[in-house]
Scaffold this active site. Sequence first.
Site, PDB file in Angstrom:
ATOM      1  N   HIS A  34       0.849  -1.184   0.000  1.00 24.34           N
ATOM      2  CA  HIS A  34       0.000   0.000   0.000  1.00 24.34           C
ATOM      3  C   HIS A  34       0.886   1.237   0.000  1.00 24.34           C
ATOM      4  CE1 HIS A  34      -3.822   2.010   0.503  1.00 24.34           C
ATOM      5  NE2 HIS A  34      -3.272   2.784   1.423  1.00 24.34           N
ATOM      6  N   ASP A  67       0.480   5.152  -0.235  1.00 23.99           N
ATOM      7  CA  ASP A  67      -0.369   6.330  -0.296  1.00 23.99           C
ATOM      8  C   ASP A  67       0.246   7.332  -1.277  1.00 23.99           C
ATOM      9  OD1 ASP A  67      -2.431   5.639   1.537  1.00 23.99           O
ATOM     10  OD2 ASP A  67      -1.036   5.954   3.183  1.00 23.99           O
ATOM     11  N   ASP A  83      -8.351   1.167   1.781  1.00 24.30           N
ATOM     12  CA  ASP A  83      -8.051   2.144   2.821  1.00 24.30           C
ATOM     13  C   ASP A  83      -8.866   3.422   2.754  1.00 24.30           C
ATOM     14  OD1 ASP A  83      -6.676   3.139   5.048  1.00 24.30           O
ATOM     15  OD2 ASP A  83      -5.175   4.119   3.804  1.00 24.30           O
ATOM     16  N   HIS A 118      -7.115   9.157  -1.366  1.00 22.84           N
ATOM     17  CA  HIS A 118      -7.839   9.082  -0.090  1.00 22.84           C
ATOM     18  C   HIS A 118      -7.112   9.673   1.118  1.00 22.84           C
ATOM     19  CE1 HIS A 118      -5.769   5.013  -0.084  1.00 22.84           C
ATOM     20  NE2 HIS A 118      -5.424   5.481   1.109  1.00 22.84           N
TER      21      HIS A 118
END
Length: 1013
Positions: A262, A264, A374, A579
């Site tokens: 993951h 971001d 997420d 997000h």
Amino acid sequence: MHDESRRIEERVQRAHDQRIKPAIYAATVPFEVEAWQAPGEPVSFEEAAAARYTPFAMDTPWGPPWGTTWFRMRGRVPAEWAGRRVEAVIDLGFVGDWPGNQAEALVHLADGRPLKAVNPLNQYVPVANPADGGEEIDYLVEAASNPDILKDNFSKVTPMGDKLTAGSAPLYTFQRADLAVLDEEVFHLDLDLQVLRELMVHLPEHEPRRHEILHALDRAMDALDLDDVSGSAAAVREVLAPVLAKPANASAHTISGVGHAHIDSAWLWPIRETKRKTSRTFSNVTALADEYDDFIFACSQAQQYEWVRDNYPHVWARIQESVKKGQWAPVGGMWVEADGNLPGGEAIARQLIHGKRFFIEHFGVETKGVWLPDSFGYTAAYPQLAKLAGNDWFLTQKISWNQTNKFPHHTFWWEGIDGTRIFTHFPPVDTYNARFSGEEMDRAVRNYSEKGGGQRSLAPFGWGDGGGGPTREIMERARRLANLEGSPKVVIEHPDDFFAQARAEYPDAPVWVGELYLELHRATYTSQARTKQGNRRSEHRLREAELWATTAALHAPGYAYPYEKLDRLWKTVLLHQFHDILPGSSIAWVHREAEAEYARVAEELEALTAEAVAALGAGATRVFNTSPFDRAEVVRTSEGAPAYVEVPANGSAPLADARPAQFVKTEGRVLDNGLVRVEVAEDGTLSSVYDLRARREVLGDKGNLLRLHTDLPNYWDAWDIDKHYNNRYTDLLEPTSVEVVSEDPLLGAVRVTRSFGKGSTITQTITLRAGSPRIDFETDIDWHEAEKILKAAFPVDVRAAHSSAEIQFGHVQRPTHTNTSWEAARFEVSGHRWVHVGEPGYGVAVINDSTYGHDVSRTVREDGGTTTTVRLSLVRAPRIPDPEADQGRHRFTYSLLPGASIQDTVAEGYSLNLPLRVADAAGASEPVISVDGDGVTVEAVKLADDGSGDVVVRLYESGGGRAQGVLRTGFPLAGAQVTDLLERPLEDAAVEEGGVPVSLRPFQVLTLRLRRS
């Protein structure tokens, strides 16, 4: 038998930590290290290679916040290491064990090829298995000294979130740069012990298997020579082999492991750092794929692939090869993993369109699912949009963070607002950063809600949030857990394979209807208001630019539709819907740059729109209406004077004065336009809004009451608003001034100015226009509060059983009561352009041009009537992770619409967000697209992306009921097709008398491709 569990467990723990772990590297020699501090922002490899380096010693501080230091490391593999596994081991001075929010480095060969990255949990770089030894090693290492924003667990305000405030003191102390021999027998012993010990401690005390493992570990320690760990490691492993070989139970749960990292796209680091994170993580992943043939890695976010393609061609080539080998699985099919609530409907469609197209174009892979582990809750529009983009499944995770209620399913059918269902999985391992620990395996089985229906779940494994990804240690754990008694079985496989098997074994999975509301992180609807406003206005400006560019392309000879510019601008907006950007949960640097990007996008889109309008030819002044509804309203001319005009939907009309049925009368603080009468009280609130058409008072108490709440959530400032915020507040009832500022017959206005708090001011212009019942509150705030939230309340005299809030391509209804814990947990909710409350026969709407968070409640008055209160969340003041979040100027408008049906509200929502445009242009004879029939709403008009010249129109049913109509074109129509979101044909659409008949179910989205004659 005596219980010796504690003695054995402590014995194993100490031997592992103090003897076995340090013996993994059998021999070491240090590198010769030199360093060069790059000035300012990161530089290219070529620039770094040409720089002048100076000697650098271990235990030396290095790395200012957000800096880049290049290290040259040279060494020679000793001849006596011939034939052994040699690795470079680098410790930059790592702190803690989270790889994504501190020092990281990418190791390059001398020719510039990225080799592999190092981080706290992945410190090695494979060198060789040299036949003769003596190999010369020459690395250039690009090390990022990113500050550890999380070091105080979000409990302290830090200036480290922006290079402008972070200072220049070094953050890290270099610990190690060695060539080393990996003792593979000790390495595997380390993993054997970890897996068995973790399995043992999570088995129940009464399980014989627990005690079998315990005593096997005790015997293994007897076989360990503490003075010669390497020499005795094989014997220790022989003792453990029988307990590692026992197969899992026939009914054991199966966990489908999917490699994951993951990353971001921005969060506690800026976008520029994410570009480097992708290269570091993807280098690690492709290197791991070379070591493990059974490794499969799932990776979403086309934007990140594009960064690697453009900046790291060697890494890009390795990804392409891994995809061909089946070890790399593009997933998600979105441009970024966007926020699940805030992007508009067309924006989510474009997320899916651009993401899926990227993977098809560059890998020949059409992704089958939406991968959004997420995001902070998920709109009920997703099932339909996902299916329209050609997806079969949806994966999410974050709902496990619910503050109040446990979500009841892990594998289920998710039904959206239109009735579309998509097969959905919610991993019970309860993390998207799994490492196959004993605790995680135990939790996945205990947590799994579908026992008796299904018997498998998915676990995304690998370090993440700031990247890192899977490691060889995690892969070794997976191999040991593939078929081990007492544990669920682990199989590494593609997520498509998992979803196919899960659906086959559980076709009658339960159904969840409506939004997936996260009972946490509710403040993400409000934090960083300027970022959210930039998104909202960019979405609408994109709609406007596409409509008028299409109009010009069809009616203006020589005009070229700006495909590339619109594509680039869309992708910029989509990126900032990530997000942790759009929700307002990133560091100051991210939001500072986001605001600058939105300003640039606005400037470019304004120029594109003006160019398209100008291409229609010079002539009389015209008014352009980008809304899908006909409009009759007051507009300000280029000279600033008000004029009342009538303009068709998606079209234009001359700026010719029309006459409203009645003008505005202004008498003191009372505004009356024959539709509503508005009375502004001395304290600046609304004392009355009387609907003259319905002959009823709209308000149940003071209207537009501004209330300042203390807002200190329990944990995450920018993310959360906790229920106790409501208990302490100040009503702003002492204005600095209340004055009439317009008595024009087309436009009456009262201005209210307030000062409060720590030097904050609010100026609101309350405006009523001729011909419209809508009351606008044009708001200018200079905000200097800390740990506060400002709300605007409209208590209306209706007994509303539910509120309706606009979402993407429709709206959701939420109860206004709190009978259950699920309803009580929705004390702050999201919506887009409007919120509507009503009782049979009468409704009221609150509309906005940039606000997403709100709450709705109701009380019963002493007279027996019910007051339903809608409150907009205007601005917050969190301090973590951005100490200056929301400080400064904010300008926005919200509105009260009395006597409104849902369809009235939809139309006014578009009108407020798409102001009429006044320009000197000849204009087109008729709109490119028009629709006969209520409820059929045009969301987008554009030329087809393939450059064919076809016109693409996206429609939806906006009222929640059946809708029929005829779509008509302002150009000769040769044919029409229904397409998916990617503009691929699904079926032919009928063309009758020059139009396309349309029949829509509630909230159905329909994309039509129109071929010109």
